[in-house]
Design a protein around this motif. Structure first.
Motif, PDB file in Angstrom:
ATOM      1  N   GLY A 118       2.412  14.026   7.101  1.00  0.00           N
ATOM      2  CA  GLY A 118       1.596  13.304   6.616  1.00  0.00           C
ATOM      3  C   GLY A 118       1.133  13.160   5.228  1.00  0.00           C
ATOM      4  O   GLY A 118       1.121  12.793   4.449  1.00  0.00           O
ATOM      5  N   ILE A 121       3.778  13.207   2.596  1.00  0.00           N
ATOM      6  CA  ILE A 121       4.214  11.829   2.084  1.00  0.00           C
ATOM      7  C   ILE A 121       3.039  11.265   1.302  1.00  0.00           C
ATOM      8  O   ILE A 121       3.492  10.574   0.451  1.00  0.00           O
ATOM      9  N   CYS A 122       1.943  11.513   1.765  1.00  0.00           N
ATOM     10  CA  CYS A 122       0.714  10.682   0.950  1.00  0.00           C
ATOM     11  C   CYS A 122       0.695  11.331  -0.599  1.00  0.00           C
ATOM     12  O   CYS A 122       0.641  10.731  -1.341  1.00  0.00           O
ATOM     13  N   MET A 124       3.074  12.871  -2.088  1.00  0.00           N
ATOM     14  CA  MET A 124       4.261  12.245  -3.080  1.00  0.00           C
ATOM     15  C   MET A 124       4.040  10.931  -3.508  1.00  0.00           C
ATOM     16  O   MET A 124       4.463  10.458  -4.501  1.00  0.00           O
ATOM     17  N   ALA A 125       3.502  10.139  -2.354  1.00  0.00           N
ATOM     18  CA  ALA A 125       3.030   8.395  -2.914  1.00  0.00           C
ATOM     19  C   ALA A 125       2.193   8.643  -4.178  1.00  0.00           C
ATOM     20  O   ALA A 125       2.299   7.807  -4.929  1.00  0.00           O
TER      21      ALA A 125
ATOM     22  N   LEU B  38      -5.150   7.774  10.383  1.00  0.00           N
ATOM     23  CA  LEU B  38      -4.362   8.576   9.212  1.00  0.00           C
ATOM     24  C   LEU B  38      -2.901   7.900   8.991  1.00  0.00           C
ATOM     25  O   LEU B  38      -2.274   7.886   7.984  1.00  0.00           O
ATOM     26  N   ILE B  41      -3.135   4.879   6.724  1.00  0.00           N
ATOM     27  CA  ILE B  41      -3.384   5.447   5.429  1.00  0.00           C
ATOM     28  C   ILE B  41      -1.807   5.868   4.910  1.00  0.00           C
ATOM     29  O   ILE B  41      -1.376   5.648   3.521  1.00  0.00           O
ATOM     30  N   ILE B  42      -0.996   6.423   5.833  1.00  0.00           N
ATOM     31  CA  ILE B  42       0.503   6.908   5.273  1.00  0.00           C
ATOM     32  C   ILE B  42       1.188   5.677   5.279  1.00  0.00           C
ATOM     33  O   ILE B  42       1.955   5.399   3.979  1.00  0.00           O
ATOM     34  N   LEU B  45       0.127   3.878   1.733  1.00  0.00           N
ATOM     35  CA  LEU B  45       0.438   4.597   0.718  1.00  0.00           C
ATOM     36  C   LEU B  45       2.225   4.545   0.542  1.00  0.00           C
ATOM     37  O   LEU B  45       2.454   4.206  -0.897  1.00  0.00           O
ATOM     38  N   VAL B  46       2.832   4.342   1.427  1.00  0.00           N
ATOM     39  CA  VAL B  46       4.394   4.450   1.270  1.00  0.00           C
ATOM     40  C   VAL B  46       4.641   2.953   0.885  1.00  0.00           C
ATOM     41  O   VAL B  46       5.507   2.862   0.034  1.00  0.00           O
ATOM     42  N   GLY B  49       3.614   2.505  -2.886  1.00  0.00           N
ATOM     43  CA  GLY B  49       4.048   3.333  -3.757  1.00  0.00           C
ATOM     44  C   GLY B  49       5.813   3.135  -3.617  1.00  0.00           C
ATOM     45  O   GLY B  49       6.397   3.031  -4.718  1.00  0.00           O
ATOM     46  N   TYR B  50       6.389   2.961  -2.711  1.00  0.00           N
ATOM     47  CA  TYR B  50       7.842   2.690  -2.538  1.00  0.00           C
ATOM     48  C   TYR B  50       8.369   1.426  -1.877  1.00  0.00           C
ATOM     49  O   TYR B  50       9.511   1.041  -2.411  1.00  0.00           O
TER      50      TYR B  50
END
Lengths: 135, 131
Positions: A118, A121-122, A124-125, B38, B41-42, B45-46, B49-50
């Motif tokens: 986690g 990944i965070c 990286m983003a 959490l 949050i992941i 952001l993914v 971001g992506y």
């Protein structure tokens, strides 16, 4: 006999019998507090950012927030403290409530994989958004 | 091996809930709730971001009734864990251990949590133009 000092919480009898934390007890306790203290200022800044920026329906407002080096730095620091703190905290919950060894060690492993994965990944983003935006 | 005549301590459910015991277990429960947070949050952001094209869908989910309820629960959990965590840090340096102080700081945690949660949501609604 060695006297009990402030840095050693075991009694002389406990030490003689080899009781108390075998290896990592103090460092677990210490890192839980360290990350907690680090998160006090970071948390206040984070919640202010969430209720002013992250709830926006416009993704461009969120992306431009990440272009700031200060925002990116602080959120990476927060994620490091947060995932570490979460790993330590859930570990204790698993150790307290899950008795069967197979479930216990599967969950303890899963906890570490989730938190390490986690946080990577965070970060990286965040780096991707900071350096390249949405493109 | 086990001695059946050994006296057992009373089960937890027999005790009257006290502010200290209730906040103690709430600290642990909110910790687990925040751990689940959490995951959000992941995902957030993914997506930002992506998969920026899907951000509209994510925002719609979070702004829905269930999404807002979950976010409200997380806000409450964050503040309770935050304020009670500070209470724990005071205990760690050896302050505030006597019973009257422990009860008072317990109620202070509840009060601060409610005020901060409501205050945050008022600001959030104000910023989205709903007020």
């Amino acid at each position: 006999m060695k006297k009990t000092t402030g840095s050693d919480f075991r009694s002389p009898l406990g030490r003689a019998r080899g009781l108390g934390s075998a290896k990592y007890g103090v460092s677990h306790w210490w890192f839980q507090r360290l990350t907690a203290v680090a998160m006090i200022p970071l948390f206040i800044w984070f919640i202010a950012s969430v209720i002013t920026v992250m709830i926006s329906p416009d993704i461009n407002i969120i992306v431009s927030w990440f272009s700031s080096p200060v925002n990116s730095l602080l959120i990476v620091l927060l994620f490091c403290a947060m995932f570490f703190h979460a790993k330590l905290g859930l570990q204790v919950v698993i150790e307290d409530y899950v008795k069967a060894p197979c479930c216990k060690y599967t969950l303890l492993l899963g906890n570490i994989f989730f938190c390490v994965g986690g946080v990577v990944i965070c970060i990286m983003a965040v780096l991707k958004l900071h350096l390249f935006g949405v493109n | 091996m086990s001695n059946v005549t050994r006296p057992l301590s009373p089960h937890l459910s027999i005790y009257r809930p006290q502010i200290t015991s209730v906040i103690s277990i709430l600290h642990r429960i909110t910790g687990v709730v925040l751990y689940a947070g959490l995951g959000l949050i992941i995902v957030f952001l993914v997506v930002v971001g992506y998969f920026p094209d899907n951000y509209g869908l994510l925002h719609k989910c979070l702004a829905s009734g269930i999404g807002r309820l979950a976010l409200f629960g997380w806000t409450f959990s964050l503040y309770l864990h935050f304020f009670n965590g500070i209470r724990h840090l005071f205990w760690d340096i050896g302050k505030g251990f006597d019973i009257p102080t422990v009860n008072k700081s317990g109620w202070a945690v509840i009060f601060c949590t409610l005020v901060a949660t409501i205050f945050s949501w008022v600001i959030a609604y104000h910023n989205t133009g709903a007020f």
